[in-house]
Design a protein around this motif. Structure first.
Motif, short mmCIF file in Angstrom:
data_model
loop_
_atom_site.label_atom_id
_atom_site.label_comp_id
_atom_site.label_asym_id
_atom_site.label_seq_id
_atom_site.Cartn_x
_atom_site.Cartn_y
_atom_site.Cartn_z
N ASP A 1 -3.36 3.04 -11.27
CA ASP A 1 -4.46 2.34 -11.11
C ASP A 1 -5.91 2.84 -10.42
N PRO A 2 -6.72 2.79 -11.18
CA PRO A 2 -7.98 3.70 -10.74
C PRO A 2 -8.68 2.68 -9.68
N HIS A 3 -8.47 1.40 -9.99
CA HIS A 3 -9.03 0.56 -8.84
C HIS A 3 -8.70 0.54 -7.36
N LEU A 4 -7.28 1.18 -7.29
CA LEU A 4 -6.75 1.52 -5.95
C LEU A 4 -6.97 3.00 -5.58
N ALA A 5 -7.36 3.63 -6.33
CA ALA A 5 -7.39 5.35 -5.92
C ALA A 5 -8.08 5.58 -4.61
N GLN A 6 -9.23 4.70 -4.23
CA GLN A 6 -9.91 4.90 -3.19
C GLN A 6 -9.47 3.93 -1.96
N THR A 7 -8.34 3.17 -2.10
CA THR A 7 -7.84 2.40 -0.91
C THR A 7 -7.11 3.47 0.35
N GLU A 8 -7.63 3.08 1.24
CA GLU A 8 -7.31 3.90 2.41
C GLU A 8 -6.28 3.34 3.20
N CYS A 9 -5.25 4.03 3.73
CA CYS A 9 -4.02 3.49 4.18
C CYS A 9 -4.37 2.32 5.29
N ARG B 1 4.26 -2.65 8.16
CA ARG B 1 5.61 -2.89 7.95
C ARG B 1 6.17 -1.69 7.08
N ALA B 2 5.27 -0.83 6.53
CA ALA B 2 5.79 0.20 5.63
C ALA B 2 6.07 1.55 6.40
N VAL B 3 6.73 2.46 5.80
CA VAL B 3 7.17 3.83 6.01
C VAL B 3 6.05 4.49 7.11
N CYS B 4 4.68 4.22 6.63
CA CYS B 4 3.63 4.93 7.85
C CYS B 4 3.18 3.93 8.86
N ALA B 5 4.07 3.07 9.28
CA ALA B 5 3.56 1.75 10.18
C ALA B 5 3.30 2.55 11.45
N ARG B 6 3.97 3.50 11.91
CA ARG B 6 3.77 4.20 13.30
C ARG B 6 2.82 5.34 13.20
N CYS B 7 2.49 5.83 12.08
CA CYS B 7 1.54 7.09 11.81
C CYS B 7 0.21 6.98 12.57
N GLU B 8 0.02 7.96 13.14
CA GLU B 8 -1.46 8.19 13.93
C GLU B 8 -2.32 8.50 12.69
N THR B 9 -3.84 8.49 13.21
CA THR B 9 -4.74 8.81 12.26
C THR B 9 -4.54 10.19 11.45
N ASP B 10 -4.13 11.27 12.01
CA ASP B 10 -4.15 12.49 11.32
C ASP B 10 -2.81 12.62 10.45
N GLN C 1 -2.73 12.92 6.44
CA GLN C 1 -1.74 13.93 5.41
C GLN C 1 -1.08 13.11 4.39
N LEU C 2 -0.74 11.90 4.73
CA LEU C 2 -0.34 11.09 3.67
C LEU C 2 -1.06 10.69 2.60
N GLU C 3 -2.45 10.56 2.69
CA GLU C 3 -3.43 10.11 1.87
C GLU C 3 -3.72 11.26 0.78
N ALA C 4 -3.26 12.38 1.29
CA ALA C 4 -3.55 13.66 0.63
C ALA C 4 -2.37 13.79 -0.63
N ILE C 5 -1.26 13.24 -0.51
CA ILE C 5 -0.23 13.17 -1.47
C ILE C 5 0.06 11.98 -2.02
N LYS C 6 -0.72 10.94 -1.84
CA LYS C 6 -0.45 9.38 -2.20
C LYS C 6 -0.92 9.24 -3.81
N TYR C 7 -0.47 8.34 -4.23
CA TYR C 7 -1.30 7.89 -5.65
C TYR C 7 -0.54 6.42 -5.83
N TYR C 8 -1.22 5.67 -6.62
CA TYR C 8 -0.90 4.32 -6.81
C TYR C 8 -0.41 4.15 -8.42
N ARG C 9 0.65 3.42 -8.73
CA ARG C 9 1.32 2.87 -9.92
C ARG C 9 1.28 1.55 -10.09
#
Length: 248
Positions: free
Chosen positions: A5-13, A21-30, A34-42
């Motif tokens: 989905d190109p409309h979600l491509a720029q969505t920030e975490c 509630r997600a797996v990234c719930a406790r992640c700090e900014t840095d 790192q997750l942003e660099a390997i994510k994509y939406y389907r």
């Protein structure tokens, strides 16, 4: 095929509706960076297969919107639905090369996907992700044990009430609201899907939904829009001694 989905491509975490509630719930900014660099939406259409059991799975993912089913097909062709994937649920297992179940979109489905190998490497470097995934896995185990009780011992009415309570709790939690009193949500499953999941006939599901409506436990507009006037009263229909608190 799934569509990126190109409309979600720029969505920030930080703006993600399931972030808390997600797996990234406790992640700090840095770590989020790192997750942003390997994510994509389907996105998937209702009825579309995400992955077949036994297929190589090169990604893991979090459900953002919609619902998917987990099912297993036996040698004689019979299929049993064994679980639901609701928003914020995690799809796939790090360290496992192939999918254990068929994953099929029940409604329009959006997933935040991570390339598996980089995600596995990130888990090693980022304890917050591994800890949160462990919590979610244990919650999933508890839910599976509760579902064994539901399928094996509860009446048809209690099964329907229990499923409605599960979906209502999750909806309230995602909206950061207290699952008490009046709750309004759209039922994401068809009557046929409910019957399959609960081990009931379509006629039984329809009859029990009508009975809950007639008794004032739920209010239905059409077949999908559900209002629960009193959540505690719905819990009283589930056959449980207590509600067990917030659903994981």
């Amino acid at each position: 095929m799934a569509v990126t989905d190109p409309h979600l491509a720029q969505t920030e975490c930080a703006d993600c509706p399931i972030r808390h509630r997600a797996v990234c719930a406790r992640c700090e900014t840095d770590e989020l960076d790192q997750l942003e660099a390997i994510k994509y939406y389907r996105t998937y259409d209702a009825g579309q297969t995400v992955i077949w059991s036994g297929d190589r799975m090169d990604f893991v993912a979090s459900v953002i919107e919609g619902i998917a089913t987990l099912s297993q097909t036996m040698e004689d062709g019979r299929t049993q639905m064994v679980g639901l994937l609701l928003p914020s649920d995690f799809v796939g297992r790090p360290g496992r090369e192939t999918a254990a179940y068929d994953v099929v979109a029940t409604t329009a489905l959006t997933m935040c996907c991570f390339r598996k190998k980089p995600f596995e490497e990130l888990m090693i470097r980022t304890p917050h992700i591994g800890q949160r995934l462990l919590e979610m896995t244990l919650d999933e185990l508890d839910a599976a044990r509760e579902w064994m009780l539901l399928l094996g011992r509860k009446t048809a009415r209690e099964k329907i009430a229990s499923l409605l309570a599960i979906i209502a709790r999750r909806d309230a939690t995602l909206k950061l609201s207290n699952p008490r009193g009046r709750i309004v949500f759209d039922l994401p499953l068809t009557r046929e899907a409910m019957a399959d999941y609960l081990g009931l006939t379509l006629e039984t599901v329809s009859r029990q939904m009508s009975a809950l409506k007639r008794d004032g436990v739920i209010v239905l507009e059409g077949k999908r829009h559900v209002t629960i006037p009193d959540f505690d009263r719905l819990l009283g229909e589930t056959g449980d001694d207590s509600d067990g608190g917030m659903l994981p």
